[in-house]
Structures are given as C-alpha cells and as structure tokens.
Design a protein around this motif. Sequence first.
Motif, mmCIF file in Angstrom:
data_model
loop_
_atom_site.group_PDB
_atom_site.id
_atom_site.type_symbol
_atom_site.label_atom_id
_atom_site.label_comp_id
_atom_site.label_asym_id
_atom_site.label_seq_id
_atom_site.Cartn_x
_atom_site.Cartn_y
_atom_site.Cartn_z
ATOM 1 N N CYS A 1 -13.339 3.760 -4.195
ATOM 2 C CA CYS A 1 -12.319 4.394 -3.351
ATOM 3 C C CYS A 1 -12.274 3.737 -1.974
ATOM 4 O O CYS A 1 -11.197 3.430 -1.453
ATOM 5 N N THR A 2 -13.444 3.504 -1.404
ATOM 6 C CA THR A 2 -13.525 2.880 -0.079
ATOM 7 C C THR A 2 -12.937 1.475 -0.096
ATOM 8 O O THR A 2 -12.178 1.087 0.803
ATOM 9 N N THR A 3 -13.268 0.712 -1.138
ATOM 10 C CA THR A 3 -12.765 -0.657 -1.251
ATOM 11 C C THR A 3 -11.249 -0.682 -1.419
ATOM 12 O O THR A 3 -10.547 -1.463 -0.764
ATOM 13 N N LEU A 4 -10.737 0.177 -2.301
ATOM 14 C CA LEU A 4 -9.286 0.240 -2.512
ATOM 15 C C LEU A 4 -8.564 0.628 -1.222
ATOM 16 O O LEU A 4 -7.511 0.066 -0.890
ATOM 17 N N ARG A 5 -9.136 1.567 -0.507
ATOM 18 C CA ARG A 5 -8.510 2.019 0.740
ATOM 19 C C ARG A 5 -8.498 0.900 1.778
ATOM 20 O O ARG A 5 -7.483 0.662 2.441
ATOM 21 N N GLU A 6 -9.622 0.214 1.919
ATOM 22 C CA GLU A 6 -9.700 -0.865 2.905
ATOM 23 C C GLU A 6 -8.751 -2.009 2.546
ATOM 24 O O GLU A 6 -8.110 -2.594 3.424
ATOM 25 N N GLY B 1 -1.389 -3.614 4.700
ATOM 26 C CA GLY B 1 -0.331 -2.872 5.377
ATOM 27 C C GLY B 1 0.326 -1.837 4.491
ATOM 28 O O GLY B 1 1.447 -1.391 4.762
ATOM 29 N N GLU B 2 -0.370 -1.442 3.418
ATOM 30 C CA GLU B 2 0.179 -0.440 2.506
ATOM 31 C C GLU B 2 0.174 0.936 3.175
ATOM 32 O O GLU B 2 -0.662 1.229 4.031
ATOM 33 N N ILE B 3 1.092 1.776 2.742
ATOM 34 C CA ILE B 3 1.155 3.142 3.256
ATOM 35 C C ILE B 3 0.354 4.057 2.338
ATOM 36 O O ILE B 3 0.608 4.117 1.135
ATOM 37 N N LEU B 4 -0.614 4.747 2.911
ATOM 38 C CA LEU B 4 -1.400 5.710 2.152
ATOM 39 C C LEU B 4 -0.955 7.112 2.547
ATOM 40 O O LEU B 4 -0.913 7.451 3.730
ATOM 41 N N SER B 5 -0.625 7.903 1.566
ATOM 42 C CA SER B 5 -0.129 9.243 1.841
ATOM 43 C C SER B 5 -1.241 10.159 2.344
ATOM 44 O O SER B 5 -2.432 9.870 2.191
ATOM 45 N N ARG B 6 -0.821 11.259 2.936
ATOM 46 C CA ARG B 6 -1.785 12.256 3.398
ATOM 47 C C ARG B 6 -2.622 12.769 2.236
ATOM 48 O O ARG B 6 -3.829 12.977 2.367
ATOM 49 N N ARG B 7 -1.975 12.935 1.095
ATOM 50 C CA ARG B 7 -2.694 13.466 -0.062
ATOM 51 C C ARG B 7 -3.783 12.505 -0.533
ATOM 52 O O ARG B 7 -4.895 12.918 -0.861
#
Length: 216
Positions: free
Chosen positions: A50-55, A61-67
């Motif tokens: 999860c951490t790697t995908l998020r980073e 520059g991808e948009i990550l939703s609040r959810r």
Amino acid sequence: MWSWLKMSFTGALEVLMEMRNQDVKFTIDTYVLAFAICYKLNSPESFKICTTLREEALLKGEILSRRASCFAVALALNQNEVAKAMSIFSQIMNPESITCTNLNIILHIQLNMLENVIEILKNATEGNLSKYVKRQMFSEEVLAKVREKVKDVPALLAKFDELYGKLHVSGQVTTYSLDAVLCHIPGGRKSHMFLLNKRMVSRRTFQPLGQSLLAE
C-alpha cells in the motif's frame, strides 16, 4: 471463513499488481480497491504494498481520493505506524466525513493526545446543531476506545461522559464500527470486487504476490 476471504483478497491483489507490472494505468477507483484490499489483509506485507503504491502514485502526480487515503490511514494505524498514518491523514484535502472524523479520533488516541480528543468532541457538540446542517458523527466503537483511554483520568472521564451524553442526545453517535464505515459502498456503484472476481476467472498464471512487488 477468514482463510477463504484472505485467499480472495490475495488473489485480487495479485491481479492488481500484475496490472501495475504491465504499466496499466490505475484509475481513482483502482487505487481505492487496492488500498481496501491491503487494509483487509492487514499485514506488514500489505502495508508495504500500500505504501509503495501510494508513493508511486504521488510521484506520477496521480489523484488519490479521500476514500483511498482513509484506507491507507486505517491500515497504518492497524500496523502501529502512527507517524505514517498522521502523515497520510494530514494530506487529505477535505477531511470532513464520518470516516475521517473517526480516524482522527483514533489517531489522537494512539498519540495519547487525550485533551485534544476531548476538545474535538466538545467542538462537535457546540457546533450548529440545526437539522439542516451536516453534523459530525462518531462511531460507538471509537467512543468506547476514548472512554477506555480516559478512564484513569477522573477529570477527563467526567468531561467525556458529559460530552458522550450530549452526542447521543443530538443523534451524533452511530452503531456502525469504523470498519463498517470504511467499507461502506456508496449507493448506485457496482462492487469493484465483483468485477475483479469476474476477471480473475480466466487468469491463473500470475507470479506469487511476494515476487510482484516486495522483491523490488
């Protein structure tokens, strides 16, 4: 039952990691699904994924939703990575949701910032309580955790019990657990897991999960 679910979640994550390895662009909903699966698996391995995908997403520059971010925060908290959870939470642009409200309480509990927790609850009871204004909602489960933490501090316990009563009177307490709030699927949207399971039927040749990301 959990063994079967774990196999399903692991299989779904393998599909997502294969998509990533083949440079398939993740949509906003794909990130939600990936982080939700990692949250459900709740292991050091899924936390690392999860951490790697998020980073990687942030670097692109991808948009990550609040959810999606909420799932990442919850997973970090479950893995006792409080500093990481706080960092992710601080980057949520609009943390005004029932999920964020309760995650914020858990964050403060784990940081032992009990006076701040009481202040948050106090502000929630003193806000505009008109039925036309959206009010902060608190999970009974989360409030029980607050009470457990303040029970040995008489002054805080007395204040908490007073605020707890006010929250109940104003209808700001829900019986839904934090997990239920996190995993609630908004009405009118298809289950991503159902769609993913349909794709998995014809895919049986993926590498083991550990080889897809953790070996890097």
